[in-house]
Structure formats: structure tokens, C-alpha cells
Design a protein around this motif. Structure first.
Motif: not given
Ligand SMILES: C[S@@+](CC[C@H](N)C(=O)[O-])C[C@H]1O[C@@H](n2cnc3c(N)ncnc32)[C@H](O)[C@@H]1O
Length: 329
Positions: A243-266
Motif C-alpha cells: 500500500l505505501p509503495q503504491a501511494t509513492e508510485l502515483l502521480h498527484r491525482g492518481g488513484r489507488l483502487a483495492v478490492i478485498s474479500f474478507h475483513s482482515l484485508e479490508d
């Protein structure tokens, strides 16, 4: 294997024929979850650059590539067989796609090595695909005969069979409770230890069913299988690291979408988004070393997006899916 330990292939007929042929290069059967919602929240731009950290059957990747002209995509999957299947589907996009057999825990290194240092959007559609679940050689489902493996990346780490045959009873019970939230974890661990060695998925499912009996429509081994898969693949650790690596890789205004399937991930996604969207102003009682940090993300979804009833009817797997989106500030 590439220099840095992952296998990379750009898409061309030549590269496709260079793939190992053992593999089940069949059309993916996996039905992509929350596809329209993910696409509209990612707001794909013409000429934009995107990363799909979990290519799987290639559904999200294909839609991202098709939704605007000249989009380029870097796709990762820890499972080389999944990438081989997706490569066929993504072939029409030619050199606009690069697929890399790697874990998204190494997202920054893989992105940089492939020239995707700053991107417009990243998608992580967590867990496993129906193609993996239905493959008897992988041990993810309760299917008869196949080895109890459960590794996304079959070239490294301990299989689920190794894990259940080697852990002591208390460690096994703790694992089943922590990652499966299984209330009968102690009873199940005891029955597994008594039945060892266990080598196949159907053998494990039968041992658990005998220990706890049937409780309604859901197979009594479901939570234990989930726990083992999460542990074998260090799924929560990989997510926390990505998650922090993904944040770092985004341009300003870029978006991170995460789909999780159970409460531990979410919970991990929710907590990370919450903390990364807050600025930290130092307080007098802060522990030493804590410094000012501006917010890195803006929450686009305060509550997760879930599948419509229509989607759940046509794809029951969508029932537990939760999509969270944040935008880089
Ligand atoms: C739910 S499927 C993705 C389906 C895909 N979005 C589609 O529409 O076809 C999840 C995929 O992520 C892969 N995966 C899970 N954890 C991973 C990780 N830590 N690194 C890379 N790939 C991972 C699995 O091997 C699986 O192929």
C-alpha cells in the motif's frame, strides 16, 4: 528468470510461444468483480499509465487498456500460470502491456525496473481467482486428488501441506484462528495433528468435516482453507507492504483502487487509507522520532463500494467484495 528474480514478458506472438508449454494456457474463466465501479473510479485517461498488481484472469487489465486510447499497463501476478492465461487475452494490446511474474510486495522495484515510476492508477484485486480455485493441482479448493499446495508462486516458500504437517498443534490452532477467524480452531488443529500426514486438499477437508460436522450450506473447512492460504502466501504482509509503495508510485491525482474479500484485508486497507489521508502535526506527548507528515491520500470512498444485487446473482463471489479508492494528493 530476469536479473532481479522476476520473469518479465512484453506481449507479442513470439513471447507467447516462448512461454513454458506445461501450462494450462486456457482462456480464463474468472469473472471480474466490481469491474464498472473500479473503472469509473479510476477515471482512466487517454495515454495514461496504470499498474494492475493482481492480473489474474486479466479482466481489470483488459478493461483498463480498452477504456481509453494509448493507455499503457504494467501487470503483476505472483502466479506464472495466471499470467500465461492472461497473456493470451491481452495479446491484442501488444506492446502497450508488460506482464511481470512478481509479488506486489515488490511493487516499487518492479515498477521502476519497467519504467513505471509514476503512474495514473493502480488496482489490487486481492486473493485468488476462480481459475486458481478450480484447478485441482493447486489445492485451493476441496477438489479430490490434487496436492495441498496453495502457493500463488509455486517456485518458493512452504506449501500448505508442509505447513499443516510441520507446525505444532498450538501454532496451527493460532494460525487457523488468526487468519480464518475460525471459532473451532483448537478442535480442528487437534484433528489435523491426529490425522497427519495430510497431503491432499480433499483429505484435509474430510478431516475437518469429521471433526466439526456440517454447519449449514458452507463447507466446514472453508475458514481453515482461507487461513492456510493467507498464511502460505503471507497475504496480509504483502498487502501492508504494497500500500505505501503504491501511494509513492502515483502521480498527484492518481488513484489507488483495492478490492478485498474478507475483513482482515479490508481492515488493513481501511486503516492504511485513514492514516495516509491524515496529516500528522507533532504533539507534545509524541514518542521521540515522530515527525510532521502531510497527508498523502484523499479518500474517495468513505464507505466501501459493494457489488449490486444483480452482480451478486450472476457472480456469487462478488458478495463479499469491498472496493476502496483513494487519490494521491
Ligand atoms: C482475484 S484475482 C484477480 C482477478 C483479476 N482482477 C481479473 O479481473 O481477472 C487475484 C490474483 O492476484 C494474484 N495475487 C494474489 N496475491 C498476490 C501478490 N501478493 N502479488 C502478486 N499477485 C498476487 C493471484 O495469483 C490471482 O491471480
Amino acid at each position: 528468470m530476469g536479473q532481479s528474480g522476476y520473469l518479465t514478458f512484453g506481449l507479442s506472438f513470439a513471447s507467447l510461444f516462448a512461454l513454458p508449454t506445461h501450462s494450462r494456457v486456457v482462456t480464463p474463466q474468472h469473472v471480474t468483480v466490481l469491474l464498472d465501479e473500479t473503472l469509473s473510479e479510476l477515471a482512466i485517461k487517454p495515454g495514461g499509465r496504470y499498474i494492475d498488481g493482481t492480473v489474474g484472469g486479466g479482466g481489470h487489465s483488459e478493461a483498463i487498456l480498452a477504456s481509453a486510447p494509448d493507455v499503457e499497463l504494467l501487470g503483476l501476478d505472483a502466479d506464472s500460470a495466471a499470467l500465461e492465461r492472461a497473456a493470451l487475452r491481452l495479446l491484442p494490446f501488444g506492446s502497450r502491456v508488460k506482464l511481470v511474474n512478481a509479488n506486489f510486495a515488490q511493487l516499487s522495484a518492479v515498477a521502476r525496473a519497467n519504467g513505471f515510476d509514476q503512474v495514473d492508477g493502480i488496482v489490487l484485486d486481492l486473493g485468488l481467482s476462480s481459475d486458481q480455485l478450480g484447478d485441482p493441482d493447486r489445492g485451493f479448493g476441496f477438489i479430490a486428488g490434487g496436492p495441498l499446495d496453495m502457493r500463488f508462486d509455486q517456485t518458493r516458500g512452504q506449501s500448505a501441506a508442509d505447513m499443516i504437517n510441520l507446525l505444532d498443534q498450538d501454532e496451527l490452532a493460532d494460525l487457523i484462528y488468526r487468519y480464518g477467524e475460525e471459532p473451532a480452531s483448537r478442535k480442528i488443529a487437534r484433528s489435523i495433528v491426529a490425522a497427519r500426514p495430510i497431503h491432499t486438499a480433499d483429505q484435509l477437508a474430510a478431516v475437518i468435516e469429521k471433526a466439526v460436522g456440517r454447519r449449514g450450506r458452507i463447507h466446514p473447512a472453508t475458514l481453515t482453507f482461507q487461513a492456510l492460504r493467507i498464511a502460505v502466501n503471507d497475504e496480509l504482509g504483502s498487502l501492508m507492504s504494497a500500500l505505501p509503495q503504491a501511494t509513492e508510485l502515483l502521480h498527484r491525482g492518481g488513484r489507488l483502487a483495492v478490492i478485498s474479500f474478507h475483513s482482515l484485508e479490508d481492515r488493513i486497507v481501511k486503516e492504511y487509507f485513514r492514516s495516509a489521508s491524515q496529516e500528522h502535526v507533532p504533539q507534545p506527548d509524541d514518542p521521540p522520532g515522530l515527525v510532521y507528515r502531510s497527508a498523502a491520500l484523499r479518500l474517495i470512498t468513505r464507505k466501501p463500494i459493494v457489488a449490486s444485487e444483480v452482480e451478486v446473482v450472476s457472480n456469487p463471489r462478488a458478495r463479499s467484495a469491498k472496493l476502496r479508492i483513494a487519490e494521491k494528493l
